[in-house]
Motif scaffolding. Structure first.
Motif, PDB file in Angstrom:
ATOM      1  N   LEU A  13     -42.839  45.691  71.684  1.00  0.00           N
ATOM      2  CA  LEU A  13     -43.536  44.432  71.927  1.00  0.00           C
ATOM      3  C   LEU A  13     -42.908  43.286  71.145  1.00  0.00           C
ATOM      4  O   LEU A  13     -42.831  42.151  71.642  1.00  0.00           O
ATOM      5  CB  LEU A  13     -45.014  44.569  71.558  1.00  0.00           C
ATOM      6  N   LEU A  14     -42.460  43.552  69.928  1.00  0.00           N
ATOM      7  CA  LEU A  14     -41.772  42.531  69.146  1.00  0.00           C
ATOM      8  C   LEU A  14     -40.503  42.066  69.841  1.00  0.00           C
ATOM      9  O   LEU A  14     -40.245  40.864  69.968  1.00  0.00           O
ATOM     10  CB  LEU A  14     -41.426  43.084  67.753  1.00  0.00           C
ATOM     11  N   LEU A  15     -39.689  43.017  70.293  1.00  0.00           N
ATOM     12  CA  LEU A  15     -38.453  42.669  70.985  1.00  0.00           C
ATOM     13  C   LEU A  15     -38.740  41.879  72.258  1.00  0.00           C
ATOM     14  O   LEU A  15     -38.045  40.905  72.574  1.00  0.00           O
ATOM     15  CB  LEU A  15     -37.664  43.939  71.306  1.00  0.00           C
ATOM     16  N   ALA A  16     -39.779  42.273  72.985  1.00  0.00           N
ATOM     17  CA  ALA A  16     -40.116  41.581  74.228  1.00  0.00           C
ATOM     18  C   ALA A  16     -40.580  40.156  73.968  1.00  0.00           C
ATOM     19  O   ALA A  16     -40.202  39.222  74.688  1.00  0.00           O
ATOM     20  CB  ALA A  16     -41.206  42.361  74.966  1.00  0.00           C
ATOM     21  N   THR A  17     -41.396  39.968  72.926  1.00  0.00           N
ATOM     22  CA  THR A  17     -41.886  38.629  72.611  1.00  0.00           C
ATOM     23  C   THR A  17     -40.753  37.700  72.210  1.00  0.00           C
ATOM     24  O   THR A  17     -40.689  36.540  72.633  1.00  0.00           O
ATOM     25  CB  THR A  17     -42.938  38.696  71.490  1.00  0.00           C
ATOM     26  N   ILE A  18     -39.842  38.219  71.399  1.00  0.00           N
ATOM     27  CA  ILE A  18     -38.673  37.418  71.017  1.00  0.00           C
ATOM     28  C   ILE A  18     -37.860  37.045  72.252  1.00  0.00           C
ATOM     29  O   ILE A  18     -37.402  35.906  72.410  1.00  0.00           O
ATOM     30  CB  ILE A  18     -37.810  38.185  70.001  1.00  0.00           C
ATOM     31  N   GLY A  19     -37.695  38.003  73.158  1.00  0.00           N
ATOM     32  CA  GLY A  19     -36.956  37.721  74.390  1.00  0.00           C
ATOM     33  C   GLY A  19     -37.626  36.662  75.243  1.00  0.00           C
ATOM     34  O   GLY A  19     -36.975  35.755  75.769  1.00  0.00           O
ATOM     35  N   ILE A  20     -38.957  36.733  75.363  1.00  0.00           N
ATOM     36  CA  ILE A  20     -39.687  35.787  76.201  1.00  0.00           C
ATOM     37  C   ILE A  20     -39.580  34.365  75.668  1.00  0.00           C
ATOM     38  O   ILE A  20     -39.285  33.415  76.410  1.00  0.00           O
ATOM     39  CB  ILE A  20     -41.161  36.219  76.313  1.00  0.00           C
ATOM     40  N   ALA A  26     -34.505  37.405  83.815  1.00  0.00           N
ATOM     41  CA  ALA A  26     -34.481  37.804  82.409  1.00  0.00           C
ATOM     42  C   ALA A  26     -35.906  37.959  81.878  1.00  0.00           C
ATOM     43  O   ALA A  26     -36.211  38.901  81.124  1.00  0.00           O
ATOM     44  CB  ALA A  26     -33.708  36.784  81.583  1.00  0.00           C
ATOM     45  N   TYR A  27     -36.782  37.048  82.277  1.00  0.00           N
ATOM     46  CA  TYR A  27     -38.178  37.113  81.848  1.00  0.00           C
ATOM     47  C   TYR A  27     -38.817  38.418  82.310  1.00  0.00           C
ATOM     48  O   TYR A  27     -39.574  39.062  81.568  1.00  0.00           O
ATOM     49  CB  TYR A  27     -38.940  35.918  82.409  1.00  0.00           C
ATOM     50  N   ILE A  28     -38.511  38.825  83.535  1.00  0.00           N
ATOM     51  CA  ILE A  28     -39.070  40.063  84.067  1.00  0.00           C
ATOM     52  C   ILE A  28     -38.545  41.264  83.291  1.00  0.00           C
ATOM     53  O   ILE A  28     -39.294  42.225  83.011  1.00  0.00           O
ATOM     54  CB  ILE A  28     -38.746  40.192  85.567  1.00  0.00           C
ATOM     55  N   LEU A  29     -37.264  41.254  82.904  1.00  0.00           N
ATOM     56  CA  LEU A  29     -36.722  42.358  82.116  1.00  0.00           C
ATOM     57  C   LEU A  29     -37.456  42.495  80.781  1.00  0.00           C
ATOM     58  O   LEU A  29     -37.785  43.607  80.351  1.00  0.00           O
ATOM     59  CB  LEU A  29     -35.225  42.151  81.877  1.00  0.00           C
ATOM     60  N   TYR A  30     -37.710  41.372  80.120  1.00  0.00           N
ATOM     61  CA  TYR A  30     -38.489  41.434  78.884  1.00  0.00           C
ATOM     62  C   TYR A  30     -39.910  41.915  79.172  1.00  0.00           C
ATOM     63  O   TYR A  30     -40.524  42.615  78.359  1.00  0.00           O
ATOM     64  CB  TYR A  30     -38.519  40.065  78.210  1.00  0.00           C
ATOM     65  N   LEU A  89     -43.348  27.319  71.374  1.00  0.00           N
ATOM     66  CA  LEU A  89     -43.609  27.452  69.946  1.00  0.00           C
ATOM     67  C   LEU A  89     -44.962  28.117  69.695  1.00  0.00           C
ATOM     68  O   LEU A  89     -45.124  28.871  68.725  1.00  0.00           O
ATOM     69  CB  LEU A  89     -43.560  26.079  69.267  1.00  0.00           C
ATOM     70  N   GLY A  90     -45.926  27.832  70.571  1.00  0.00           N
ATOM     71  CA  GLY A  90     -47.217  28.499  70.446  1.00  0.00           C
ATOM     72  C   GLY A  90     -47.093  30.001  70.612  1.00  0.00           C
ATOM     73  O   GLY A  90     -47.665  30.786  69.840  1.00  0.00           O
ATOM     74  N   MET A  91     -46.319  30.438  71.615  1.00  0.00           N
ATOM     75  CA  MET A  91     -46.113  31.875  71.835  1.00  0.00           C
ATOM     76  C   MET A  91     -45.376  32.528  70.671  1.00  0.00           C
ATOM     77  O   MET A  91     -45.587  33.694  70.360  1.00  0.00           O
ATOM     78  CB  MET A  91     -45.331  32.100  73.131  1.00  0.00           C
ATOM     79  N   ALA A  92     -44.512  31.774  70.007  1.00  0.00           N
ATOM     80  CA  ALA A  92     -43.729  32.332  68.893  1.00  0.00           C
ATOM     81  C   ALA A  92     -44.619  32.782  67.742  1.00  0.00           C
ATOM     82  O   ALA A  92     -44.232  33.661  66.951  1.00  0.00           O
ATOM     83  CB  ALA A  92     -42.712  31.303  68.406  1.00  0.00           C
ATOM     84  N   THR A  93     -45.814  32.218  67.624  1.00  0.00           N
ATOM     85  CA  THR A  93     -46.707  32.612  66.537  1.00  0.00           C
ATOM     86  C   THR A  93     -47.174  34.061  66.668  1.00  0.00           C
ATOM     87  O   THR A  93     -47.601  34.668  65.682  1.00  0.00           O
ATOM     88  CB  THR A  93     -47.932  31.689  66.482  1.00  0.00           C
TER      89      THR A  93
END
Length: 462
Positions: free
Chosen positions: A332-339, A370-374, A436-440
Motif C-alpha cells: 500500500l505504501l508503494l502504491a500510494t507513492i506511485g499514485i 500507470a495509475y491503474i498499475l498502481y 498534496l492532500g493524498m500524500a499525507t
C-alpha cells in the motif's frame, strides 16, 4: 472447507458448516455499500456531478467521513462491551440494518443541484450503522473455528465480500451506468429501468441496490450462524458493559502487546481508510473520469482483491497474520507513492516521462494506465491488511472478551481516522492540490508499519 476444530481444547466450536458460511455471507452482503456507494460510484458522483465545485465537494465528502469516524470511534467500544453482557449479537445487527437500509434508499433523492447536506447525513447514518454491525459480526468469529483457522476464515470472508461487491459493480457499469452524451451503457444498451445519466440516476440507484442486496444476504447469518444466548437484561447490561469497558481499558496497561497492536492498527488503518475513501474521487478529479471509467477501475481492483485475499489466507495460515499485514502495508505504501507521483505526462515525480497523447477509448493516456498499475497493488493489499488485522486480534483474545475487544478494535480503526481525512481536507484547502492532500496518507501507513514490526504475535504473548 474450514475445519471446525476445538478452540479451547475442551469444548468444540458450535458452528456448523452452514453457520460458518452464514457468517461469511455477512461480508458478501455488506461489501457493495463500500464498493459501489462509498468508493467507486456514488462517492465520485457526489464530488464531480452533484455540485459545480469539485474541490468544495471533496472537502464535504471528507468532512462526512470525519464525522462518521468520530461517532464510530466513540460508540463502538461501548456497544461491544454492552454486547458482551447482553449476550446475543444478532438483535444489534438487525437494529442497525434497519437504519442502514433506510438511509441507503434515501440516497436516490440526491439529484444534481440539490442540497448536499441531506445525502451527507444519510451517508453518515449508513456508515456508522455499517461499522457498528461489523463490530458485532466480527466478535462472533472467535467462536466459529480454531485459532489456527481464523486467518483463513477472515480472508476467505473478505474475499467473498469483494466478490459480492464486484458482481454489483459490474451490473451497475454494464447495465445501469451510461454516458451522459450518448445515453448508452458500455455495452451499447439503454440503461435498465429507464435511468437518466444526465440527472445522475445511474449513480443514485446504487443506494437502493446496496440496501436490497444487504437485506437479502444477511439472512443466512441470522438463520444459520450460532449466536451467544441472552445474557443480562438491557439496563443491567448497559451498566455492566460500561464497567467492563472501564476495566478493559485499564487492563490494556498490563496487556502491552495488545495495546501496541491496537495503536499500530489505529495509525495504519487511518491511511487505509483514507485511501479507500479518497482514492476514487482523487482519480475522478485528476483524469475527469465519469461513472463508467471509475466503475471499470473498481472492477479491476476488486477482481485483484479476491485473489489477494485467497493468497493472503494461505500466507496467514502458514506464517501468521503479522507477516501478512506487514507485506500488505508495504504494498500500500508503494502504491500510494506511485499514485501521488503520477500526473498527465509523467510518473514517479517526473523521473519517468510518459506520452501525453490520448489513444482514445477508456484509459487512453499513459498516465491513466500507470495509475491503474498502481491500483493493482492496492487491490492485492487492502483486503488482506484488514482481514488479517481482524484475525490478528481474534488470535489474541478469548471468545468471552471478544465483544469488548473488537469494540476497542473498531475504536482503533476509527479513533483518529478523522485525522487522515481532516489532514487531506486541510492540505487540499490550503494548497489547492488534492495530490498534496493524498500524500499525507503516507505518514499513517509508514508510521503504523514501523510500530507493528515491533509488536509481538499473537499480541497477548509476553
Amino acid at each position: 472447507m474450514l475445519n471446525r476444530i476445538d478452540w479451547t481444547g475442551t469444548q468444540p466450536p458450535k458452528a456448523t458448516e452452514k453457520g460458518i458460511w452464514g457468517w461469511m455471507f455477512f461480508d458478501w452482503a455488506a461489501q457493495p455499500f463500500f464498493t459501489v456507494v462509498t468508493t467507486f460510484i456514488f462517492g465520485p458522483y457526489f464530488v464531480s456531478r452533484l455540485t459545480y465545485d469539485p474541490v468544495s465537494a471533496q472537502t464535504t465528502w471528507s468532512n462526512m467521513a470525519t464525522i462518521s469516524s468520530v461517532i464510530i470511534a466513540l460508540l463502538s467500544p461501548i456497544l461491544g462491551s454492552i454486547a458482551d453482557q447482553s449476550g446475543a449479537r444478532k438483535p444489534w445487527i438487525g437494529f442497525f440494518a434497519i437504519i442502514k437500509i433506510a438511509s441507503l434508499f434515501c440516497l436516490w433523492f440526491a439529484a444534481p443541484g440539490s442540497a448536499v447536506i441531506y445525502p451527507a447525513i444519510f451517508m453518515i447514518l449508513a456508515s456508522i450503522s455499517a461499522e457498528f454491525s461489523i463490530v458485532f459480526n466480527d466478535s462472533m468469529m472467535p467462536r466459529l473455528v480454531a485459532k489456527h483457522e481464523v486467518g483463513k476464515l477472515s480472508n476467505t470472508a473478505w474475499g467473498l465480500g469483494y466478490l459480492g461487491g464486484i458482481i454489483v459493480l459490474i451490473a451497475v457499469v454494464t447495465l445501469l451506468a451510461a454516458s451522459p452524451e450518448t445515453g448508452k451503457t458500455i455495452l451499447g444498451l439503454d440503461p435498465l429501468f429507464g435511468l437518466d445519466p444526465r440527472t445522475g440516476e445511474d449513480a443514485r440507484i446504487t443506494g437502493p441496490i446496496s440496501a436490497v442486496w444487504y437485506l437479502i444476504f444477511i439472512l443466512p447469518m441470522f438463520f444459520f450462524t450460532p449466536d451467544v444466548g441472552r445474557g443480562l437484561p438491557f439496563g443491567t447490561a448497559v451498566r455492566s458493559g460500561l464497567r467492563e469497558l472501564r476495566n478493559t481499558l485499564g487492563e490494556l496497561k498490563e496487556r502491552r502487546g495488545i495495546l501496541k497492536f491496537l495503536i499500530a492498527r489505529m495509525i495504519y488503518q487511518d491511511g487505509v481508510n483514507g485511501l479507500l475513501i479518497l482514492g476514487g474521487i482523487f482519480a475522478a478529479g485528476m483524469f475527469g473520469w465519469a461513472t463508467i471509467e471509475i466503475g471499470i477501475y473498481g472492477i479491476v481492483l476488486n477482481v485483484v482483491a479476491i485473489f489477494g485475499c485467497l493468497i493472503a489466507g494461505r500466507i496467514d495460515k502458514s506464517v501468521g497474520s503479522k507477516v501478512t499485514v506487514v507485506i500488505s502495508l508495504t504494498m500500500l505504501l508503494l502504491a500510494t507513492i506511485g499514485i501521488i507521483s503520477t500526473g498527465p505526462g509523467y510518473t514517479l515525480f517526473g523521473l519517468m516521462p510518459l506520452p501525453t497523447a490520448d489513444s482514445g477509448g477508456l484509459f487512453g493516456t499513459a498516465a491513466e494506465k500507470a495509475y491503474i498499475l498502481y491500483g493493482l497493488l492496492i487491490g492485492f493489499a487492502f483486503g488482506p491488511v484488514q482481514a488479517s488485522s481482524r484475525s490478528y486480534l481474534a488470535r489474541s483474545v478469548s471468545p468471552e472478551e471478544a465483544g469488548r475487544y473488537f469494540g476497542i478494535y473498531a475504536l482503533s480503526g476509527r479513533a483518529t481516522s478523522f485525522m487522515a481525512t481532516l489532514l487531506f481536507s486541510l492540505v487540499t484547502y490550503i494548497s489547492g492540490s488534492p495530490r498534496l492532500g493524498m500524500a499525507t496518507l503516507i505518514l499513517f501507513l509508514a508510521g503504523g508499519l514501523v510500530l507493528l514490526v515491533r509488536t509481538p504475535y499473537p499480541a497477548d504473548r509476553a
